[in-house]
Design a protein around this motif. Structure first.
Motif, PDB file in Angstrom:
ATOM      1  N   ARG A  30       0.867  -1.181   0.000  1.00 31.20           N
ATOM      2  CA  ARG A  30       0.000   0.000   0.000  1.00 31.20           C
ATOM      3  C   ARG A  30       0.897   1.221   0.000  1.00 31.20           C
ATOM      4  O   ARG A  30       2.056   1.148   0.407  1.00 31.20           O
ATOM      5  CB  ARG A  30      -0.905   0.014   1.237  1.00 31.20           C
ATOM      6  N   TYR A  31       0.366   2.344  -0.465  1.00 28.34           N
ATOM      7  CA  TYR A  31       1.114   3.603  -0.421  1.00 28.34           C
ATOM      8  C   TYR A  31       0.677   4.423   0.782  1.00 28.34           C
ATOM      9  O   TYR A  31       1.492   4.920   1.534  1.00 28.34           O
ATOM     10  CB  TYR A  31       0.923   4.380  -1.720  1.00 28.34           C
ATOM     11  N   THR A  32      -0.638   4.554   0.957  1.00 25.80           N
ATOM     12  CA  THR A  32      -1.146   5.277   2.126  1.00 25.80           C
ATOM     13  C   THR A  32      -2.146   4.402   2.855  1.00 25.80           C
ATOM     14  O   THR A  32      -1.849   3.848   3.904  1.00 25.80           O
ATOM     15  CB  THR A  32      -1.798   6.610   1.714  1.00 25.80           C
ATOM     16  N   ASP A  34      -5.119   1.220   2.328  1.00 25.64           N
ATOM     17  CA  ASP A  34      -5.755   0.199   1.482  1.00 25.64           C
ATOM     18  C   ASP A  34      -7.126   0.657   1.018  1.00 25.64           C
ATOM     19  O   ASP A  34      -7.505   0.499  -0.133  1.00 25.64           O
ATOM     20  CB  ASP A  34      -6.008  -1.099   2.268  1.00 25.64           C
ATOM     21  N   GLU A  37      -7.111   3.550  -1.497  1.00 26.53           N
ATOM     22  CA  GLU A  37      -6.665   3.095  -2.815  1.00 26.53           C
ATOM     23  C   GLU A  37      -7.766   2.278  -3.495  1.00 26.53           C
ATOM     24  O   GLU A  37      -8.015   2.415  -4.696  1.00 26.53           O
ATOM     25  CB  GLU A  37      -5.366   2.287  -2.677  1.00 26.53           C
ATOM     26  N   HIS A  38      -8.432   1.442  -2.701  1.00 27.11           N
ATOM     27  CA  HIS A  38      -9.541   0.649  -3.232  1.00 27.11           C
ATOM     28  C   HIS A  38     -10.640   1.572  -3.761  1.00 27.11           C
ATOM     29  O   HIS A  38     -11.133   1.397  -4.878  1.00 27.11           O
ATOM     30  CB  HIS A  38     -10.072  -0.242  -2.099  1.00 27.11           C
ATOM     31  N   GLY A  46      -6.827   4.006 -10.294  1.00 24.66           N
ATOM     32  CA  GLY A  46      -5.638   3.596  -9.550  1.00 24.66           C
ATOM     33  C   GLY A  46      -4.554   3.182 -10.530  1.00 24.66           C
ATOM     34  O   GLY A  46      -4.850   2.709 -11.637  1.00 24.66           O
ATOM     35  N   VAL A 229      -4.679   7.560  -7.964  1.00 25.28           N
ATOM     36  CA  VAL A 229      -3.630   7.389  -6.946  1.00 25.28           C
ATOM     37  C   VAL A 229      -2.873   6.099  -7.255  1.00 25.28           C
ATOM     38  O   VAL A 229      -3.430   5.187  -7.875  1.00 25.28           O
ATOM     39  CB  VAL A 229      -4.211   7.307  -5.514  1.00 25.28           C
ATOM     40  N   ALA A 231      -1.750   2.512  -6.387  1.00 26.26           N
ATOM     41  CA  ALA A 231      -2.467   1.533  -5.569  1.00 26.26           C
ATOM     42  C   ALA A 231      -1.625   0.268  -5.445  1.00 26.26           C
ATOM     43  O   ALA A 231      -0.960  -0.147  -6.394  1.00 26.26           O
ATOM     44  CB  ALA A 231      -3.824   1.210  -6.194  1.00 26.26           C
ATOM     45  N   ALA A 235      -4.996  -3.335  -2.120  1.00 23.43           N
ATOM     46  CA  ALA A 235      -6.205  -2.881  -2.817  1.00 23.43           C
ATOM     47  C   ALA A 235      -6.519  -3.807  -3.992  1.00 23.43           C
ATOM     48  O   ALA A 235      -7.683  -4.135  -4.247  1.00 23.43           O
ATOM     49  CB  ALA A 235      -6.029  -1.446  -3.309  1.00 23.43           C
TER      50      ALA A 235
END
Lengths: 389, 122
Positions: A30-32, A34, A37-38, A46, A229, A231, A235
């Motif tokens: 994950r970047y930030t 879950d 991003e989902h 994404g 974003v 993802a 996600a």
């Protein structure tokens, strides 16, 4: 760390991604968040790095005939510029991997395998190529794969890539689901396919590894104003689960046939070659027998009616009506293969193999979640289907 | 290395506890980040007697489930119903509104200072 890194590894680190080992690769989990991003993929777009996937080039005068023999689908019948979801099975019908095969030319195909199975698929295809006028090459290391998925994906990809034929985007606009097209990113040729693993509209783009970073950055820059974003795999997993798509190692493995997984439609038992002769493909006899026999287990969707999610490996049980909360007294009728709280639907969802007797829609079952019976009901797959407007 | 509040003490299992009476218990930012988005909390009930170092609940995220250990021994006097209803607060404010429960402490477990925990979590 011995895991392999994709050409985009430094980008993930710069974006602050949490990395995880997946199929022998270091991949962004994950970047930030879950959930964020989902939701971005469901609502906007994404951007995924999928460069861990295996890419195989199949080329030669008998390329289609060879794939007819090696895989369960029919490739002589596949038109140039089209893609097909397919599987490679062992002689006993067990699934070695699930694949997407793209026909990129009359005598050329591109086959995409799961990262963890890429070597197995390569070895099996090389073995099966004996006697065919065909070349099987692993091109994974030279290529990167990025995916743009979500309702805004088409606008974003259109902005970043150019038609190879100079038709001002018309060829891209006409690209259908499960079709592919050669395009350009600057001076570079890329292969774009309208495929994905999220249940949304979206594109997968193969690019030569040295140009992956530039493409990634261009897609991020073009997509950010649209809500795109980056993802991660977390996600990706919750998206594919909502979309009811199988994941190798969970719903599929060497003890599973395509029929068990509800994918019988992709097995072409009666396929014929381009000259009309019947094709004997690896696993055909076992699969033909399997189709005629009653299944021992069926893949179903389960919707949780309480809050605790089921996870892969948990037992599916038929509660004793007299003691509904006593998991130990309940009869096991199956096993969960994937499970998570559904971010889109707001309740737990799971896929599970269960005995046919309890596979009917609406059957009330329970899952043994660490010693406690959590209520689930059998529902049709997929859990989530996008609104195609 | 991350900074952790000096006024709290920490367990190696990534819980924190303050020195008030009753004491408030939560999970650290390290735990919250490692878990991913928290979606479900299973907390001990009010009145339950808990023992330091034992499993007293679970924290479920989108990807996984982790056991919740008690950093202290004592009696639970309150649980954070707002966090149960909306567990995202555990990610957003693990040291604040994302607290988990309050406990009348009979005995503290093996706890670390902020500096020691920072080294442990390093």
């Amino acid at each position: 760390m011995t895991e392999k890194k994709t050409p985009l590894h430094a980008e993930h680190e710069a974006l602050g991604a949490s990395m995880t080992d997946f199929g022998g690769w270091q991949m962004p989990l994950r970047y930030t968040s879950d959930l964020a991003e989902h939701r971005a993929v469901r609502e906007a777009a994404g951007l995924f790095d999928l460069s861990h996937m295996g890419g195989l080039s199949i080329a030669g005068p008998q390329a289609a005939r060879f794939l007819d023999h090696a895989l369960v689908g029919s490739f002589s019948a596949l038109r140039r510029g089209k893609a097909r979801y397919t599987m490679i099975c062992a002689a006993d019908g067990g699934v070695l991997d699930d694949l997407i095969a793209y026909r990129t030319g009359d005598e050329e195909f591109f086959v995409v395998a799961n990262a963890a199975n890429a070597e197995t698929v390569l070895v099996a295809l090389l073995e099966r190529a004996a006697g065919f006028d065909v070349q099987v090459r692993d091109v994974s290391a030279a290529q990167a794969l990025v995916a743009v998925q979500g309702p805004r994906a088409a606008e974003i990809v259109r902005e970043v890539l150019q038609d190879a034929q100079g038709t001002d985007g018309a060829a891209f606009d006409e690209l259908k689901y499960y079709a592919c097209l050669g395009m350009r990113f600057g001076d570079e040729e890329v292969l774009v396919a309208r495929t994905g693993y999220t249940g949304e509209d979206g594109f997968e783009i193969w690019v030569a590894a040295p140009h992956a970073v530039a493409l990634w950055r261009a897609l991020l820059a073009a997509g950010e104003p649209q809500g795109l974003v980056p993802a991660g795999l977390s996600a990706r997993d919750s998206l594919r689960l909502e979309a009811g798509m199988p994941l190798y190692g969970h719903e599929l493995d060497t003890t599973t046939t395509p029929y068990d997984a509800g994918m019988g439609r992709i097995v072409k038992l009666d396929k014929v070659s381009d000259d009309g002769t019947p094709v004997e493909f690896v696993g055909r006899d076992a699969l033909a027998a399997r189709r005629e026999s009653a299944p021992a287990r069926v893949l179903v969707g389960l919707r949780g009616t309480a809050r605790r999610p089921a996870r892969a490996g948990h037992a599916v049980v038929q509660p004793d009506p007299a003691r509904p909360d006593d998991v130990a007294a309940a009869l096991q009728v199956g096993t969960v293969t994937s499970g998570a709280p559904s971010p889109t639907l707001g309740h737990p969802v799971a896929m599970a193999y269960v005995t046919p007797e309890v596979s009917a829609e609406g059957t009330e079952l329970a899952v043994d979640v660490r010693g406690r019976a959590e209520p689930f009901v059998v529902v049709p797959l997929p859990f989530y289907r996008r609104d195609r407007g | 290395m991350a900074d952790f509040p000096d006024n709290l003490r920490y367990s190696v299992e990534h819980e924190w506890v303050d020195d008030a009476s009753p004491a408030t218990v939560g999970v650290t930012s390290v735990a919250a980040e490692a878990l991913g988005d928290v979606v479900y909390l299973e907390l001990p009930e009010v009145g339950a007697t808990i023992e330091a170092g034992t499993v007293i609940g679970e924290i479920e995220s989108t990807k996984s489930v982790s056991e919740l250990y008690s950093p202290v021994s004592g009696t639970v006097v309150e649980v954070n119903q707002a966090a149960i209803d909306d567990p995202a607060v555990v990610n957003a404010e693990p040291f604040g509104a994302g607290w988990l429960f309050k406990v009348e402490v009979s005995e503290a477990g093996q706890l670390l200072s902020a500096e020691e925990y920072a080294q442990h979590a390093g």
